[in-house]
Design a protein around this motif. Sequence first.
Motif, mmCIF file in Angstrom:
data_model
loop_
_atom_site.group_PDB
_atom_site.id
_atom_site.type_symbol
_atom_site.label_atom_id
_atom_site.label_comp_id
_atom_site.label_asym_id
_atom_site.label_seq_id
_atom_site.Cartn_x
_atom_site.Cartn_y
_atom_site.Cartn_z
ATOM 1 N N ARG A 1 -11.152 9.359 2.676
ATOM 2 C CA ARG A 1 -11.062 8.889 1.440
ATOM 3 C C ARG A 1 -10.603 9.594 0.368
ATOM 4 O O ARG A 1 -10.122 8.913 -0.895
ATOM 5 C CB ARG A 1 -12.719 8.463 1.207
ATOM 6 C CG ARG A 1 -13.350 7.633 2.109
ATOM 7 C CD ARG A 1 -14.444 6.862 1.749
ATOM 8 N NE ARG A 1 -15.631 8.038 1.268
ATOM 9 C CZ ARG A 1 -16.636 8.064 2.096
ATOM 10 N NH1 ARG A 1 -16.497 7.786 3.423
ATOM 11 N NH2 ARG A 1 -17.518 9.110 1.974
ATOM 12 N N GLN A 2 -10.733 10.820 0.449
ATOM 13 C CA GLN A 2 -10.126 11.711 -0.874
ATOM 14 C C GLN A 2 -8.839 11.758 -0.790
ATOM 15 O O GLN A 2 -8.122 11.754 -1.842
ATOM 16 C CB GLN A 2 -10.845 13.149 -0.498
ATOM 17 C CG GLN A 2 -12.154 13.232 -0.562
ATOM 18 C CD GLN A 2 -12.727 14.909 -0.529
ATOM 19 O OE1 GLN A 2 -12.194 15.585 0.566
ATOM 20 N NE2 GLN A 2 -13.699 15.403 -1.086
ATOM 21 N N ARG B 1 -0.322 7.099 1.277
ATOM 22 C CA ARG B 1 -1.505 7.883 1.384
ATOM 23 C C ARG B 1 -2.418 6.849 1.720
ATOM 24 O O ARG B 1 -3.820 7.155 2.254
ATOM 25 C CB ARG B 1 -1.695 8.583 0.284
ATOM 26 C CG ARG B 1 -2.024 7.830 -1.067
ATOM 27 C CD ARG B 1 -2.530 8.574 -2.061
ATOM 28 N NE ARG B 1 -2.608 7.644 -3.366
ATOM 29 C CZ ARG B 1 -1.864 7.462 -4.365
ATOM 30 N NH1 ARG B 1 -0.506 8.040 -4.118
ATOM 31 N NH2 ARG B 1 -2.021 6.835 -5.477
ATOM 32 N N GLU B 2 -2.443 5.606 1.521
ATOM 33 C CA GLU B 2 -3.539 4.536 1.881
ATOM 34 C C GLU B 2 -3.330 3.703 3.075
ATOM 35 O O GLU B 2 -4.048 2.971 3.535
ATOM 36 C CB GLU B 2 -3.524 3.416 0.608
ATOM 37 C CG GLU B 2 -3.739 4.028 -0.801
ATOM 38 C CD GLU B 2 -3.346 3.002 -1.761
ATOM 39 O OE1 GLU B 2 -3.820 3.009 -2.975
ATOM 40 O OE2 GLU B 2 -2.473 2.083 -1.525
ATOM 41 N N ARG C 1 0.638 -1.211 -0.173
ATOM 42 C CA ARG C 1 -0.056 0.087 -0.095
ATOM 43 C C ARG C 1 0.849 1.206 0.013
ATOM 44 O O ARG C 1 1.934 1.390 0.502
ATOM 45 C CB ARG C 1 -0.886 -0.095 1.298
ATOM 46 C CG ARG C 1 -2.151 -1.181 1.147
ATOM 47 C CD ARG C 1 -2.795 -1.046 2.379
ATOM 48 N NE ARG C 1 -3.774 -2.048 2.421
ATOM 49 C CZ ARG C 1 -3.585 -3.297 3.247
ATOM 50 N NH1 ARG C 1 -2.548 -3.273 3.806
ATOM 51 N NH2 ARG C 1 -4.464 -4.191 3.198
ATOM 52 N N ARG D 1 -3.874 14.228 6.696
ATOM 53 C CA ARG D 1 -5.447 13.804 6.822
ATOM 54 C C ARG D 1 -6.063 14.484 8.206
ATOM 55 O O ARG D 1 -7.201 15.042 7.959
ATOM 56 C CB ARG D 1 -5.387 12.270 7.130
ATOM 57 C CG ARG D 1 -5.491 11.588 5.724
ATOM 58 C CD ARG D 1 -5.932 9.990 6.074
ATOM 59 N NE ARG D 1 -4.930 9.498 6.705
ATOM 60 C CZ ARG D 1 -3.753 8.816 6.219
ATOM 61 N NH1 ARG D 1 -3.628 8.742 4.915
ATOM 62 N NH2 ARG D 1 -2.948 8.314 7.031
ATOM 63 N N THR E 1 -6.724 9.350 0.451
ATOM 64 C CA THR E 1 -6.263 7.752 -0.135
ATOM 65 C C THR E 1 -6.513 8.029 -1.832
ATOM 66 O O THR E 1 -5.623 7.317 -2.486
ATOM 67 C CB THR E 1 -7.196 6.808 0.550
ATOM 68 O OG1 THR E 1 -6.973 6.868 1.736
ATOM 69 C CG2 THR E 1 -6.956 5.436 -0.334
ATOM 70 N N ALA E 2 -7.283 8.577 -2.311
ATOM 71 C CA ALA E 2 -7.777 8.567 -3.699
ATOM 72 C C ALA E 2 -6.817 9.567 -4.394
ATOM 73 O O ALA E 2 -6.787 9.847 -5.654
ATOM 74 C CB ALA E 2 -9.247 8.812 -4.082
ATOM 75 N N GLY E 3 -5.967 10.427 -3.760
ATOM 76 C CA GLY E 3 -5.175 11.697 -4.325
ATOM 77 C C GLY E 3 -6.329 12.690 -4.934
ATOM 78 O O GLY E 3 -6.046 13.129 -6.032
ATOM 79 N N ALA E 4 -7.393 12.823 -4.328
ATOM 80 C CA ALA E 4 -8.207 13.640 -4.883
ATOM 81 C C ALA E 4 -8.704 14.790 -4.060
ATOM 82 O O ALA E 4 -9.876 15.397 -4.031
ATOM 83 C CB ALA E 4 -9.529 12.635 -5.297
ATOM 84 N N HIS E 5 -7.994 15.130 -3.170
ATOM 85 C CA HIS E 5 -8.346 16.118 -2.051
ATOM 86 C C HIS E 5 -7.908 17.566 -2.595
ATOM 87 O O HIS E 5 -6.680 17.884 -2.956
ATOM 88 C CB HIS E 5 -7.835 16.102 -0.647
ATOM 89 C CG HIS E 5 -8.691 16.983 0.569
ATOM 90 N ND1 HIS E 5 -8.196 18.304 0.644
ATOM 91 C CD2 HIS E 5 -9.682 16.629 1.241
ATOM 92 C CE1 HIS E 5 -9.047 18.832 1.461
ATOM 93 N NE2 HIS E 5 -9.751 17.857 2.124
#
Length: 346
Positions: free
Chosen positions: A92-93, A16-17, A13, A63, A95-99
């Motif tokens: 969750r954002q 970030r995960e 992993r 986070r 982890t997905a690299g989407a924040h």
Amino acid sequence: MSARKTEQETAVRHPRETPDLFGHRKAETALLSAYRSGRIPHAWLIGGAQGIGKATLAYRMARFVLSHRDPLAPSVQRAESLAVDPSDPVARQVTAGAHGGLLVLERGLNDRGVLRTVITVDETRETISFFGSTAAEDGWRVCIVDTVDELNPNAANALLKVLEEPPQRSLFLLVSHAPARALPTILSRCRKLPLRPLATSDVMRAAAGATEIAADDPALAEAAAAADGSVGRALNLLGGDALKLQQRTAAMLATLPRVDPRELHALGDALGTSDRVALAAFIDGIDRWIGEKLRVDDANANLPRLARLAEVWEKIIRAARDTESYNLERKPLVFSVFSMLAEATR
């Protein structure tokens, strides 16, 4: 699940995960205390050996800050750690690299789809527009640099400009395997947060958490015991005959400056042509040996050899990155590495 798996079978992993952090309670408490004081330094240099959890701590802090925007809020003041529920929308954002409030500077792909050996100035300039815009969701903006060691000179200077005039509610988390080699001007603008190598038990727990390997797997225990407190090193040693290859490399290093050409040929053959795990084990063994020599020379004030070894270390790292990025033959790298080390240790 057995730890004896190939590199392709053992999925690791990304930091970030990875929600859990092992063995760095003191460093985590330092970050948490600084944040809830309401006067947190805007830049932190998280330093320490490779693979001990520096990036994991950086993402953990990101986070927490992005999900707890008010450092004086009761929930922050009561918090005992930087843990955030993985089901939290911010978690969750991230982890997905989407924040939108998190920017990560790391080596990217070039025009040919090959991973670069450095972080470029163009990538680093993204921080200017990122921090120059309105804070995402009316909160903090966080930048993780993973790693500051991989910034080329122009990129380091571009980052420095932002560090010199940080916007409000901005936080920089700079990861470094060799913080002493960072630009002095960058060092002077950061709070230093050194991380120590992990205990073997923490290496095992962290490695199990980053993979699907059982924490009590005998192969994991053997790799963790030989990893000198590094989760990344333990995971590298799990691949095939990586542990034996590293032991073989250590035996050859012990003979320097004498080098046996036959052993060099054999070691080059053992690295194969495309085995990334074997290459990582070889370079990791070299890195550990040089690191120990640098510590001894520093303690003994042997400045000439200290300078030679530091220069050789930089050349080896660059050569290893090129070899991996362009999938070059491993044997020339082996001969080059031992030639440089033999010259530096005479």
